[in-house]
Design a protein around this motif. Structure first.
Motif, PDB file in Angstrom:
ATOM      1  N   PHE A 172      35.562 -79.249   1.726  1.00 49.58           N
ATOM      2  CA  PHE A 172      36.311 -80.081   2.666  1.00 49.58           C
ATOM      3  C   PHE A 172      37.738 -79.555   2.758  1.00 49.58           C
ATOM      4  CE2 PHE A 172      32.938 -82.703   0.961  1.00 49.58           C
ATOM      5  CZ  PHE A 172      32.358 -83.200   2.118  1.00 49.58           C
ATOM      6  N   LEU A 173      38.254 -79.513   3.978  1.00 49.95           N
ATOM      7  CA  LEU A 173      39.596 -79.007   4.223  1.00 49.95           C
ATOM      8  C   LEU A 173      40.536 -80.185   4.500  1.00 49.95           C
ATOM      9  CD1 LEU A 173      41.427 -76.510   4.677  1.00 49.95           C
ATOM     10  CD2 LEU A 173      40.824 -76.665   7.114  1.00 49.95           C
ATOM     11  N   PRO A 174      41.545 -80.389   3.683  1.00 51.43           N
ATOM     12  CA  PRO A 174      42.507 -81.468   3.954  1.00 51.43           C
ATOM     13  C   PRO A 174      43.310 -81.163   5.226  1.00 51.43           C
ATOM     14  CG  PRO A 174      42.634 -80.733   1.658  1.00 51.43           C
ATOM     15  CD  PRO A 174      41.807 -79.723   2.401  1.00 51.43           C
ATOM     16  N   VAL A 175      43.443 -82.165   6.074  1.00 46.34           N
ATOM     17  CA  VAL A 175      44.170 -82.013   7.340  1.00 46.34           C
ATOM     18  C   VAL A 175      45.168 -83.156   7.455  1.00 46.34           C
ATOM     19  CG1 VAL A 175      43.978 -81.867   9.845  1.00 46.34           C
ATOM     20  CG2 VAL A 175      42.164 -80.916   8.403  1.00 46.34           C
ATOM     21  N   GLN A 176      46.436 -82.819   7.630  1.00 42.64           N
ATOM     22  CA  GLN A 176      47.463 -83.841   7.745  1.00 42.64           C
ATOM     23  C   GLN A 176      47.385 -84.541   9.094  1.00 42.64           C
ATOM     24  OE1 GLN A 176      51.335 -82.305   6.762  1.00 42.64           O
ATOM     25  NE2 GLN A 176      50.618 -81.320   4.867  1.00 42.64           N
ATOM     26  N   ALA A 177      48.022 -85.703   9.165  1.00 40.47           N
ATOM     27  CA  ALA A 177      47.904 -86.565  10.340  1.00 40.47           C
ATOM     28  C   ALA A 177      48.342 -85.855  11.621  1.00 40.47           C
ATOM     29  CB  ALA A 177      48.714 -87.834  10.126  1.00 40.47           C
ATOM     30  N   ARG A 178      49.503 -85.198  11.594  1.00 36.89           N
ATOM     31  CA  ARG A 178      49.976 -84.544  12.807  1.00 36.89           C
ATOM     32  C   ARG A 178      49.035 -83.441  13.247  1.00 36.89           C
ATOM     33  NH1 ARG A 178      52.478 -79.942  14.131  1.00 36.89           N
ATOM     34  NH2 ARG A 178      53.743 -79.944  16.053  1.00 36.89           N
ATOM     35  N   ASP A 179      48.517 -82.693  12.294  1.00 39.43           N
ATOM     36  CA  ASP A 179      47.587 -81.610  12.627  1.00 39.43           C
ATOM     37  C   ASP A 179      46.295 -82.154  13.230  1.00 39.43           C
ATOM     38  OD1 ASP A 179      49.397 -79.773  11.640  1.00 39.43           O
ATOM     39  OD2 ASP A 179      48.562 -79.865   9.612  1.00 39.43           O
ATOM     40  N   PRO A 218      49.660 -76.288   7.435  1.00 37.09           N
ATOM     41  CA  PRO A 218      49.930 -77.174   8.578  1.00 37.09           C
ATOM     42  C   PRO A 218      50.503 -76.388   9.754  1.00 37.09           C
ATOM     43  CG  PRO A 218      51.660 -77.390   6.948  1.00 37.09           C
ATOM     44  CD  PRO A 218      50.623 -76.488   6.340  1.00 37.09           C
ATOM     45  N   PHE A 219      50.221 -76.884  10.979  1.00 37.46           N
ATOM     46  CA  PHE A 219      50.768 -76.230  12.161  1.00 37.46           C
ATOM     47  C   PHE A 219      52.292 -76.319  12.135  1.00 37.46           C
ATOM     48  CE2 PHE A 219      46.582 -77.571  14.167  1.00 37.46           C
ATOM     49  CZ  PHE A 219      46.048 -76.286  14.144  1.00 37.46           C
ATOM     50  N   PRO A 220      52.985 -75.305  12.639  1.00 32.93           N
ATOM     51  CA  PRO A 220      54.453 -75.362  12.693  1.00 32.93           C
ATOM     52  C   PRO A 220      54.927 -76.575  13.485  1.00 32.93           C
ATOM     53  CG  PRO A 220      53.662 -73.143  13.151  1.00 32.93           C
ATOM     54  CD  PRO A 220      52.457 -74.021  13.127  1.00 32.93           C
ATOM     55  N   ALA A 221      56.039 -77.116  13.081  1.00 34.38           N
ATOM     56  CA  ALA A 221      56.570 -78.325  13.735  1.00 34.38           C
ATOM     57  C   ALA A 221      56.845 -78.097  15.210  1.00 34.38           C
ATOM     58  CB  ALA A 221      57.844 -78.779  13.019  1.00 34.38           C
ATOM     59  N   ALA A 222      57.183 -76.851  15.594  1.00 35.71           N
ATOM     60  CA  ALA A 222      57.503 -76.564  16.995  1.00 35.71           C
ATOM     61  C   ALA A 222      56.267 -76.387  17.866  1.00 35.71           C
ATOM     62  CB  ALA A 222      58.374 -75.301  17.072  1.00 35.71           C
ATOM     63  N   MET A 223      55.097 -76.305  17.240  1.00 36.28           N
ATOM     64  CA  MET A 223      53.878 -76.060  18.030  1.00 36.28           C
ATOM     65  C   MET A 223      53.501 -77.324  18.795  1.00 36.28           C
ATOM     66  SD  MET A 223      50.128 -74.711  16.772  1.00 36.28           S
ATOM     67  CE  MET A 223      50.761 -73.162  16.150  1.00 36.28           C
ATOM     68  N   ASP A 224      53.149 -77.153  20.069  1.00 36.48           N
ATOM     69  CA  ASP A 224      52.721 -78.290  20.873  1.00 36.48           C
ATOM     70  C   ASP A 224      51.380 -77.970  21.526  1.00 36.48           C
ATOM     71  OD1 ASP A 224      53.235 -76.544  22.981  1.00 36.48           O
ATOM     72  OD2 ASP A 224      55.197 -77.417  23.428  1.00 36.48           O
ATOM     73  N   GLY A 225      50.988 -78.801  22.460  1.00 37.68           N
ATOM     74  CA  GLY A 225      49.693 -78.613  23.103  1.00 37.68           C
ATOM     75  C   GLY A 225      49.712 -77.670  24.278  1.00 37.68           C
ATOM     76  N   GLU A 226      50.795 -76.921  24.456  1.00 42.96           N
ATOM     77  CA  GLU A 226      50.896 -76.010  25.589  1.00 42.96           C
ATOM     78  C   GLU A 226      50.747 -74.549  25.175  1.00 42.96           C
ATOM     79  OE1 GLU A 226      51.031 -77.022  28.727  1.00 42.96           O
ATOM     80  OE2 GLU A 226      50.979 -79.107  28.022  1.00 42.96           O
ATOM     81  N   ALA A 227      51.295 -74.191  24.033  1.00 45.74           N
ATOM     82  CA  ALA A 227      51.228 -72.812  23.554  1.00 45.74           C
ATOM     83  C   ALA A 227      51.007 -72.829  22.047  1.00 45.74           C
ATOM     84  CB  ALA A 227      52.499 -72.040  23.897  1.00 45.74           C
ATOM     85  N   LEU A 228      50.014 -72.066  21.582  1.00 42.73           N
ATOM     86  CA  LEU A 228      49.672 -72.010  20.164  1.00 42.73           C
ATOM     87  C   LEU A 228      49.947 -70.604  19.651  1.00 42.73           C
ATOM     88  CD1 LEU A 228      46.170 -73.745  20.429  1.00 42.73           C
ATOM     89  CD2 LEU A 228      48.400 -74.850  20.122  1.00 42.73           C
ATOM     90  N   ARG A 229      50.816 -70.529  18.666  1.00 45.60           N
ATOM     91  CA  ARG A 229      51.082 -69.242  18.024  1.00 45.60           C
ATOM     92  C   ARG A 229      50.379 -69.252  16.686  1.00 45.60           C
ATOM     93  NH1 ARG A 229      55.143 -70.654  21.244  1.00 45.60           N
ATOM     94  NH2 ARG A 229      56.038 -69.045  22.596  1.00 45.60           N
ATOM     95  N   LEU A 230      49.318 -68.481  16.600  1.00 46.00           N
ATOM     96  CA  LEU A 230      48.411 -68.539  15.464  1.00 46.00           C
ATOM     97  C   LEU A 230      48.442 -67.246  14.676  1.00 46.00           C
ATOM     98  CD1 LEU A 230      45.505 -70.162  17.477  1.00 46.00           C
ATOM     99  CD2 LEU A 230      47.025 -71.348  15.884  1.00 46.00           C
TER     100      LEU A 230
END
Length: 583
Positions: free
Chosen positions: A117-124, A167-179
């Motif tokens: 199981f992979l822990p996932v934080q609320a924002r992610d 966790p995803f970077p705080a600046a990441m939004d639903g428009e552009a994903l830098r992975l």
């Protein structure tokens, strides 16, 4: 049923993702512990979080303080898993296991993929929900859907390790994903929401006659879907060689191996977006599929190089002869017809016989020559020429052959004799239907249920088969054929009816299928057509009251003890007849 997206606001501080891309939750109606995809959550599903309790952890509805632990729930040891960033939940000697069917178990003694199981934080978790609901363009390429499986965030055929990006970077939004990927950074940009073009893609099967019938089936679907394209044509006889790549699994639905398809239902699913492409993967031998006869003629003009070919005249009955591989019994339901059969047709028609096609010096061809010394025998030239000869002749006696059948169907012969046997017999092939019962030019000859034998290897059985055909063949009327066809329909698989198919409801009822769809390996419609219908998976709940009221014959059959229950009747008979399990 509405999606419980509100359950994600606020979500658990630490949610747990399974190997299948699902999240641990509880069904608040019956208390079961489950795992479901974000797309499958309903109002009754409450996402579970992992909360510390001393040195152990408990599963909890802890959206906020105070924590609401599951009553009577066990305490778990959270142990580092075998995959980076993952953990396992141990209780006693067992591990929590996410089963493919959406259930959670605590009975596995060894931790493997399903126990990770992979822990996932609320924002992610909230951002993942947005990612999965959209289409994305990777490095400026064509838009693809997003998926989730095996702890990988998927974009079409590309996969990104999720643990390496959480966790995803705080600046990441639903428009552009830098992975981050093992090959370097990857930029995924949200693609505009736009309707994809609809297509019917053909997997070419068999000879030219079979491929042409696949095309007519595709045309039958396309005529009901505005703007739909037909792709991957291999119809060289009409100058059409148009290869095209197969549509991706995440956007398409294959028809499976059934001969009889729900053409209107498939078109309806295309229009409503259950799939953007239908892949015709089998032989499609059923008149219900094809456009009207006049439209079929327009789709197939004169074959290339045979525009000036002439057919046989009004005083001749051209008898299509299949020999060659047919005499070798390559297919059990293709067999040659005996001389006595043609004698019967000559007596009925009063016409001069012309034997045309695959004639040679084999014993079968010699038997025809011996039986009809005054008849004309004309050997095959090539498939284009032969097809147009049959198509343009005034009177035709079909061999058991899709090639001959199609030529006569596209032609305008005044008299067509069709042998109701082998692959043309609804009794021998209940899923196929070649009998144009409303066309006055057709005359039908019923044959006994025989299969082919290799003339060279089993000559005695070959001639016995020919003798049986000679003795038992008889003319049969249209009304008797209608009754025969109705009875035969009860023996076949029937067609998978998909009119008003609801993919979301199907996935909710079949969590293991939802795993495949989430992983971009299938569509709900594609799974149902190729797997689900044969496994008797329901596309909607079974309602016995609806079933008994709607289908009184089923209710009578159960009342008279022919079946133990209405559901048993549905599985054994009703489903094949197209009966619906519920409203």
């Amino acid at each position: 049923m509405t999606s419980s997206l509100s359950r994600l606001s606020p979500p658990p501080r630490i949610a747990l993702m399974s190997w299948f891309g699902t999240f641990l939750c509880q069904d608040t109606q019956d208390g079961r512990l489950l795992h479901r995809g974000l797309e499958s959550l309903r109002d009754r599903h409450s996402l579970l979080g992992l909360e510390p309790e001393g040195e152990d952890f408990v599963l909890s509805h802890a959206h906020c303080q105070p924590r609401d632990a599951l009553p009577g729930g066990p305490a778990f040891k959270a142990v580092a898993g075998m995959r980076p960033g993952c953990l396992t939940l141990a209780a006693g000697r067992g591990f929590v296991t996410a089963q493919p069917d959406g259930e959670l178990r605590l009975n596995t003694l060894e931790a493997r993929e399903w126990e990770q199981f992979l822990p996932v934080q609320a924002r992610d978790l909230l951002l993942l929900r947005e990612i999965l609901a959209r289409r994305w363009s990777l490095e400026g390429q064509s838009p693809v859907p997003a998926g989730l499986a095996e702890f990988q965030l998927k974009f079409g055929d590309r996969s990104v390790d999720l643990a390496a990006n959480l966790p995803f970077p705080a600046a990441m939004d639903g428009e552009a994903l830098r992975l981050v990927t093992e090959f370097g950074p990857l930029l995924a940009c949200r693609a505009p929401d736009s309707a994809s073009g609809k297509q019917i893609w053909i997997n070419p099967m068999g000879n030219i006659g079979n491929r042409a019938l696949q095309y007519l089936t595709a045309a039958g679907i396309a005529a009901r879907v505005p703007g739909a394209d037909i792709r991957n044509l291999f119809l060289e006889m009409w100058g059409r060689h148009e290869p095209a790549p197969r549509p991706r699994a995440w956007e398409s639905a294959a028809t499976g191996s059934r001969y009889h398809l729900d053409i209107e239902g498939l078109a309806d699913c295309l229009i409503r977006g259950e799939a953007n492409a239908i892949c015709i993967d089998g032989y499609t031998f059923h008149l219900d599929h094809y456009p009207p006869r006049g439209a079929c003629r327009a789709l197939f003009p004169a074959s290339s190089g045979a525009e000036t070919v002439r057919g046989f005249g009004p005083h001749e009955l051209v008898c299509s002869i299949r020999g060659a591989e047919i005499l070798q019994a390559r297919h059990p339901d293709y067999f040659p017809l005996p001389p006595a059969y043609y004698a019967r047709l000559q007596q009925d028609s009063g016409l001069d016989l012309v034997f045309f096609g695959q004639l040679g010096d084999d014993p079968y061809s010699l038997s025809l020559r011996a039986a009809f010394p005054r008849a004309r025998f004309v050997s095959s030239v090539n498939q284009n020429h032969d097809f147009e000869v049959l198509r343009r002749s005034r009177n035709v006696a079909l061999s058991i052959s899709t090639f001959a059948w199609l030529a006569a169907w596209l032609g305008e012969a005044e008299r067509i004799y069709l042998p109701v046997g082998g692959m043309f017999s609804p009794a021998q092939h209940p899923g196929q239907f070649y009998l144009p019962l409303d066309e006055p030019a057709y005359r039908y000859v019923l044959l006994p249920p025989v299969t082919s034998f290799n003339l060279e290897e089993e000559p005695a059985r070959f001639w016995l088969m020919q003798d049986l055909l000679a003795r038992r063949a008889r003319f049969i009327g249209v009304e008797e054929l209608r009754g025969l066809s109705a009875r035969a329909a009860r023996f076949g698989k029937g067609r998978a009816r998909v009119k008003d198919f609801n993919g979301a409801a199907y996935l909710a009822a079949n969590p293991d299928v939802a795993n495949e769809v989430r992983a971009l390996r299938a569509t709900a419609l594609g799974h149902y057509l190729t797997v689900g219908v044969d496994e008797h998976r329901l596309v909607r709940p079974f309602d016995p009251l609806f079933y008994a009221d709607t289908y009184p014959d089923a209710a009578d059959a159960v009342a008279l003890a022919h079946y133990p229950s209405l559901f048993a009747h549905f599985l054994a008979e009703g489903e094949g007849l197209g009966y619906l399990p519920g409203p």
